[in-house]
Scaffold this active site. Structure first.
Site, PDB file in Angstrom:
ATOM      1  N   LYS A  94      -9.231  -3.572   1.310  1.00  0.00           N
ATOM      2  CA  LYS A  94      -9.495  -3.062   2.668  1.00  0.00           C
ATOM      3  C   LYS A  94      -9.575  -4.217   3.657  1.00  0.00           C
ATOM      4  O   LYS A  94      -9.002  -4.154   4.742  1.00  0.00           O
ATOM      5  CB  LYS A  94     -10.821  -2.280   2.726  1.00  0.00           C
ATOM      6  CG  LYS A  94     -10.874  -0.938   2.105  1.00  0.00           C
ATOM      7  CD  LYS A  94     -10.161   0.155   2.862  1.00  0.00           C
ATOM      8  CE  LYS A  94      -8.736   0.262   2.396  1.00  0.00           C
ATOM      9  NZ  LYS A  94      -8.471   1.139   1.277  1.00  0.00           N
ATOM     10  N   GLU A 142      -6.041  -5.744   4.236  1.00  0.00           N
ATOM     11  CA  GLU A 142      -5.002  -4.981   4.932  1.00  0.00           C
ATOM     12  C   GLU A 142      -5.291  -4.734   6.397  1.00  0.00           C
ATOM     13  O   GLU A 142      -4.358  -4.640   7.187  1.00  0.00           O
ATOM     14  CB  GLU A 142      -4.635  -3.694   4.183  1.00  0.00           C
ATOM     15  CG  GLU A 142      -5.663  -2.609   4.162  1.00  0.00           C
ATOM     16  CD  GLU A 142      -5.164  -1.364   3.420  1.00  0.00           C
ATOM     17  OE1 GLU A 142      -6.005  -0.655   2.872  1.00  0.00           O
ATOM     18  OE2 GLU A 142      -3.953  -1.098   3.383  1.00  0.00           O
ATOM     19  N   LYS A 188       1.928   3.995   5.850  1.00  0.00           N
ATOM     20  CA  LYS A 188       0.936   4.873   5.220  1.00  0.00           C
ATOM     21  C   LYS A 188       1.425   5.358   3.852  1.00  0.00           C
ATOM     22  O   LYS A 188       0.688   5.351   2.883  1.00  0.00           O
ATOM     23  CB  LYS A 188       0.660   6.064   6.139  1.00  0.00           C
ATOM     24  CG  LYS A 188      -0.319   7.086   5.568  1.00  0.00           C
ATOM     25  CD  LYS A 188      -1.700   6.484   5.440  1.00  0.00           C
ATOM     26  CE  LYS A 188      -2.695   7.423   4.783  1.00  0.00           C
ATOM     27  NZ  LYS A 188      -3.874   6.675   4.290  1.00  0.00           N
ATOM     28  N   GLU A 222     -11.229  -2.806  -4.378  1.00  0.00           N
ATOM     29  CA  GLU A 222     -10.915  -1.944  -3.229  1.00  0.00           C
ATOM     30  C   GLU A 222     -11.471  -2.546  -1.933  1.00  0.00           C
ATOM     31  O   GLU A 222     -10.818  -2.522  -0.884  1.00  0.00           O
ATOM     32  CB  GLU A 222     -11.472  -0.532  -3.495  1.00  0.00           C
ATOM     33  CG  GLU A 222     -11.362   0.450  -2.352  1.00  0.00           C
ATOM     34  CD  GLU A 222      -9.935   0.730  -1.894  1.00  0.00           C
ATOM     35  OE1 GLU A 222      -8.981   0.284  -2.533  1.00  0.00           O
ATOM     36  OE2 GLU A 222      -9.796   1.374  -0.841  1.00  0.00           O
ATOM     37  N   ARG A 264       2.315   6.399   9.987  1.00  0.00           N
ATOM     38  CA  ARG A 264       3.094   6.020   8.801  1.00  0.00           C
ATOM     39  C   ARG A 264       3.510   4.557   8.826  1.00  0.00           C
ATOM     40  O   ARG A 264       3.878   4.007   7.792  1.00  0.00           O
ATOM     41  CB  ARG A 264       4.360   6.892   8.721  1.00  0.00           C
ATOM     42  CG  ARG A 264       4.054   8.357   8.481  1.00  0.00           C
ATOM     43  CD  ARG A 264       5.261   9.206   8.771  1.00  0.00           C
ATOM     44  NE  ARG A 264       6.325   9.016   7.820  1.00  0.00           N
ATOM     45  CZ  ARG A 264       6.567   9.813   6.782  1.00  0.00           C
ATOM     46  NH1 ARG A 264       5.774  10.837   6.550  1.00  0.00           N
ATOM     47  NH2 ARG A 264       7.569   9.591   5.970  1.00  0.00           N
ATOM     48  N   CYS A 315       9.459   5.133   7.642  1.00  0.00           N
ATOM     49  CA  CYS A 315      10.126   5.788   8.776  1.00  0.00           C
ATOM     50  C   CYS A 315       9.631   7.220   8.940  1.00  0.00           C
ATOM     51  O   CYS A 315       9.296   7.892   7.969  1.00  0.00           O
ATOM     52  CB  CYS A 315      11.624   5.824   8.535  1.00  0.00           C
ATOM     53  SG  CYS A 315      12.315   4.213   8.215  1.00  0.00           S
ATOM     54  N   ASN A 343      15.449   8.099   6.616  1.00  0.00           N
ATOM     55  CA  ASN A 343      14.313   7.456   5.960  1.00  0.00           C
ATOM     56  C   ASN A 343      14.735   7.185   4.521  1.00  0.00           C
ATOM     57  O   ASN A 343      15.181   8.103   3.844  1.00  0.00           O
ATOM     58  CB  ASN A 343      13.098   8.400   6.006  1.00  0.00           C
ATOM     59  CG  ASN A 343      11.900   7.859   5.250  1.00  0.00           C
ATOM     60  OD1 ASN A 343      11.863   6.681   4.900  1.00  0.00           O
ATOM     61  ND2 ASN A 343      10.927   8.706   5.005  1.00  0.00           N
ATOM     62  N   GLY A 344      14.625   5.943   4.081  1.00  0.00           N
ATOM     63  CA  GLY A 344      15.017   5.625   2.703  1.00  0.00           C
ATOM     64  C   GLY A 344      15.880   4.377   2.678  1.00  0.00           C
ATOM     65  O   GLY A 344      15.959   3.647   3.667  1.00  0.00           O
ATOM     66  N   TRP A 346      10.744   1.738  10.102  1.00  0.00           N
ATOM     67  CA  TRP A 346      10.020   0.676   9.400  1.00  0.00           C
ATOM     68  C   TRP A 346      11.101  -0.144   8.707  1.00  0.00           C
ATOM     69  O   TRP A 346      11.744   0.331   7.769  1.00  0.00           O
ATOM     70  CB  TRP A 346       9.066   1.313   8.390  1.00  0.00           C
ATOM     71  CG  TRP A 346       8.118   0.371   7.730  1.00  0.00           C
ATOM     72  CD1 TRP A 346       6.963  -0.143   8.248  1.00  0.00           C
ATOM     73  CD2 TRP A 346       8.218  -0.157   6.389  1.00  0.00           C
ATOM     74  NE1 TRP A 346       6.352  -0.950   7.329  1.00  0.00           N
ATOM     75  CE2 TRP A 346       7.088  -0.980   6.180  1.00  0.00           C
ATOM     76  CE3 TRP A 346       9.144  -0.027   5.355  1.00  0.00           C
ATOM     77  CZ2 TRP A 346       6.869  -1.658   4.984  1.00  0.00           C
ATOM     78  CZ3 TRP A 346       8.916  -0.704   4.164  1.00  0.00           C
ATOM     79  CH2 TRP A 346       7.783  -1.505   3.991  1.00  0.00           C
ATOM     80  N   HIS A 370     -14.454 -18.898 -15.070  1.00  0.00           N
ATOM     81  CA  HIS A 370     -13.167 -19.249 -15.673  1.00  0.00           C
ATOM     82  C   HIS A 370     -12.155 -19.732 -14.645  1.00  0.00           C
ATOM     83  O   HIS A 370     -10.958 -19.757 -14.919  1.00  0.00           O
ATOM     84  CB  HIS A 370     -12.621 -18.056 -16.466  1.00  0.00           C
ATOM     85  CG  HIS A 370     -13.528 -17.642 -17.579  1.00  0.00           C
ATOM     86  ND1 HIS A 370     -13.739 -18.424 -18.687  1.00  0.00           N
ATOM     87  CD2 HIS A 370     -14.329 -16.555 -17.721  1.00  0.00           C
ATOM     88  CE1 HIS A 370     -14.612 -17.832 -19.491  1.00  0.00           C
ATOM     89  NE2 HIS A 370     -14.992 -16.696 -18.915  1.00  0.00           N
TER      90      HIS A 370
HETATM   91  O1  M6R Z   1      -0.210   7.755  -1.140  1.00  0.00           O
HETATM   92  P1  M6R Z   1      -0.615   6.858  -2.285  1.00  0.00           P
HETATM   93  O2  M6R Z   1      -2.032   7.034  -2.675  1.00  0.00           O
HETATM   94  O3  M6R Z   1       0.322   6.979  -3.452  1.00  0.00           O
HETATM   95  O4  M6R Z   1      -0.456   5.392  -1.716  1.00  0.00           O
HETATM   96  C1  M6R Z   1      -0.641   4.276  -2.535  1.00  0.00           C
HETATM   97  C2  M6R Z   1      -0.838   3.022  -1.724  1.00  0.00           C
HETATM   98  O5  M6R Z   1       0.301   2.758  -0.957  1.00  0.00           O
HETATM   99  C3  M6R Z   1      -2.051   3.126  -0.804  1.00  0.00           C
HETATM  100  O6  M6R Z   1      -3.204   3.435  -1.504  1.00  0.00           O
HETATM  101  C4  M6R Z   1      -2.268   1.792  -0.044  1.00  0.00           C
HETATM  102  O7  M6R Z   1      -2.644   0.802  -0.939  1.00  0.00           O
HETATM  103  C5  M6R Z   1      -3.316   1.980   1.056  1.00  0.00           C
HETATM  104  N1  M6R Z   1      -2.807   1.488   2.290  1.00  0.00           N
HETATM  105  C6  M6R Z   1      -4.573   1.239   0.826  1.00  0.00           C
HETATM  106  O8  M6R Z   1      -5.495   1.421   1.838  1.00  0.00           O
END
Ligand code: M6R
Length: 604
Positions: A481, A484, A599, A477, A27, A2, A99-100, A75, A500
């Site tokens: 990417k 997501e 985010k 990674e 966000r 949020c 937010n929370g 959110w 395996h």
């Molecule tokens: O702000 P942070 O680095 O702590 O966030 C951690 C993850 O939420 C963040 O890296 C998330 O996996 C990204 N969306 C990946 O692209």
């Protein structure tokens, strides 16, 4: 997560609130709303499901005038995305954005219903509005009503409260979810992060855990968790440029991928001069006998890469754990351990909770590797190594990751000094790092080849990513990417692990992406590639030409610039970022705000 914006001004604030919400869109959210109060006048509320754009259209049709207002992007956690669940939530004259997560919302809801309050939404937030209203009915002023309310709440919140009966005032409270106060001339603002307010101010005060603040046009007053007045001074924003602008790029993600040479150069500034690494800011690490790193998501992948470096280059034992696991298991604290947290935002709830737990269970020295100065993680750690990537808006982390890797290489050298890292090796690492921005520029030149290659992924439903050694986390990674932002199911494996189990997945429909620098593991990797080739898998290999890969059959080899193997994980990240970006663009997904994601994950 949020996003919150609020304003108390003499001018109309609806457009300021809307701009703030647009700047918080990154966000992640599913609905948006605002409420504005004309001086001495009634509060008007407007909410829409979907994008801020829908709220802006509604506002254009029904303009709302007034100098005090609050706004929110939601959110969903409790209650589906809908207009009724969108914030602000109302209880008579009280409006709340939050937010929370309020963990004891069910019992509070029952109590409030027994008192006669009627609920209009399924959210946990609505209990806050009714609780404040009930304290107001008992004669508390708005500030005291919020102070009394928070004592009844369990969970996390950043909230802003507006009261029709107290015009030209906002009361805000922070516990777990960050809030900043922005100061203008004869006006004050509040937001969940500075970016929202940069068009109206550069001066910010950061609320701390447990703070409540009364915000008025000409002043703000902050109270700590004991309701005592405390100073939260204004500081000039350190956000160097207005990152809320995509410039020539179609998406923030692409802009941020292209910003990496500069972001890395910024991260090295003052820490690498004339071929020498200046790591004094990290203090004396000579007593450190073990490193424990904690992070989430992409930051966790940076941690995984660092484990290879810290053990092989510095000779210090290193353990890495996902924050949400660490915080709920009983772990053993080894003597003289350095606890390192990694986070772009510095506000990730799991990482923060893990840091707090680590301190409770006896970690004596804590270091945050973080991109946001003044964030909770930075403030609560003993030391901080800032990544200086600049604001990252795209939900998919790119420049934050590569700058984290740079910071972690600096940490590796600091740990290795006086141990097994020789002066010669340190000089070589310094030289490789100095060359890194130029190598990233060269890797970015692969863009059009990768764009063409991306076509071959657009119809796929699955993909595998392979790497070995310090390239294994890079494969992880790359898979994250792709998942997501293109919604293609992707998994990463350490290439030696294929036989395996995952080898059963290989057929002509399965694309397999391999990262193959010319390092000590390349011959082993070649055997793994042969295992895939023999089963008809479609191979896409990012490789150093000197590795001499067999290009026969269903194989495409894309040459990557030659580089020192110690920094190769950083260089090989670039083509994987570009690949996921172009696949997502072809698939037409929302690249910067992928579905269901936020985010910065400030709730558990
Ligand atoms: O702000 P942070 O680095 O702590 O966030 C951690 C993850 O939420 C963040 O890296 C998330 O996996 C990204 N969306 C990946 O692209």
């Amino acid at each position: 997560m949020c996003g919150i914006v609020g304003a108390v001004a003499q001018r109309d604030v609806a457009d300021i609130l809307l701009t703030g919400l647009q700047r918080l869109e990154y966000r992640g959210y599913d609905s948006a709303g605002l409420a504005v109060q004309a001086s001495q006048g009634q509060v008007q509320r407007l909410r829409r499901l979907g994008k801020v754009e829908a709220l802006a259209e509604a506002l254009a049709q029904t303009p709302i005038q007034g100098g005090t207002g609050i706004a929110h992007t939601r959110w969903a956690t409790h209650g589906q995305p809908s207009e009724a669940n969108a914030h602000p939530h109302q209880s008579g004259p009280i409006m709340v954005v939050h937010n929370g997560i309020i963990e004891n919302h069910s019992e509070l809801r029952q109590q409030l219903q027994q008192q006669g309050f009627e609920f209009q939404s399924q959210t946990d937030t609505e209990v806050i509005a009714h609780l404040i209203a009930s304290f107001r009915q008992q004669g508390h002023a708005l500030l005291q009503a919020v102070m009394a309310t928070r004592k009844q709440l369990t969970g996390a919140y950043g909230m802003v409260v507006m009261d029709e009966q107290s015009p030209e005032q906002l009361v805000v409270a922070r516990s777990g979810s960050p809030l900043v106060i922005g100061a203008g001339i004869g006006e004050h603002f509040i937001a969940s992060d500075q970016l929202a307010l940069l068009p109206v101010t550069q001066r910010f005060a950061f609320l701390e855990e447990g703070d409540v603040a009364l915000i008025e046009r000409r002043s703000y007053q902050v109270f700590d968790s004991q309701d005592q007045v405390v100073e939260r001074p204004l500081v000039e924003s350190t956000v160097e440029h207005d990152a809320g602008d995509k410039g020539q790029f179609r998406h923030y993600m692409l802009k941020e991928i292209y910003e990496q040479p500069q972001a890395i150069a910024n991260t090295l500034e003052g820490r690498l001069e004339n071929g020498q690494l200046n790591l004094e800011a990290l203090g004396d690490l000579s007593q450190v006998e073990q490193v424990q790193i904690i992070a989430c998501g992409t930051s966790y992948h940076a941690a995984m890469t660092a484990r290879y470096w810290i053990e092989s280059l510095a000779g210090v034992p290193c353990n890495v754990e996902i924050a949400s696991e660490f915080r709920y298991r009983r772990s053993v604290v080894r003597p003289s351990s350095l606890l390192v947290t990694i986070s772009q935002s510095g506000e990730t709830a799991d990482t923060l909770a893990a840091l707090r737990l680590a301190k409770d269970i006896g970690y004596q020295q804590t270091l945050a590797i973080c991109n946001v100065p003044g964030s909770s993680l930075v403030r609560e750690s003993d030391m901080a190594l800032m990544t200086r990537a600049g604001a990252e808006i795209g939900v998919a982390s790119t420049k934050a990751f590569t700058t984290q890797l740079v910071a972690l290489m600096l940490l590796t050298v600091a740990l290795g000094r006086g141990r097994q890292l020789s002066t010669e090796q340190e000089k070589d690492i310094a030289a490789a790092l100095a060359h890194l921005p130029a190598l990233i520029e060269k890797s970015l030149a692969m863009n059009s080849d990768i764009e063409a290659l991306a076509q071959r992924f657009a119809e796929k439903h699955h993909a595998l990513f392979l790497g070995r050694g310090s390239q294994y986390p890079i494969a992880m990674e790359g898979a994250l990417k792709l998942k997501e932002i293109s919604y293609i199911h992707a998994e990463a494996y350490a290439a030696g692990e294929l036989k395996h189990g995952p080898l059963a997945l290989i057929d002509a429909e399965m694309p397999i992406v391999v990262v193959a620098p010319n390092n000590e593991l390349v011959e082993k990797l070649k055997s793994n590639i042969e295992e895939v080739r023999a089963r008809g898998g479609e191979l896409f290999i990012f490789a150093d030409e000197a590795a001499g890969l067999n290009t026969e059959g269903n194989v495409m080899v894309l040459p990557v610039v030659h580089c020192d193997n110690r920094i190769a994980p950083i260089v090989y990240t670039i083509p994987l970022q570009l690949l996921s970006y172009h696949v997502a663009v072809i698939k037409g997904t929302d690249v910067d705000q992928p579905r269901n994601l936020a985010k910065s994950v400030t709730v558990e």
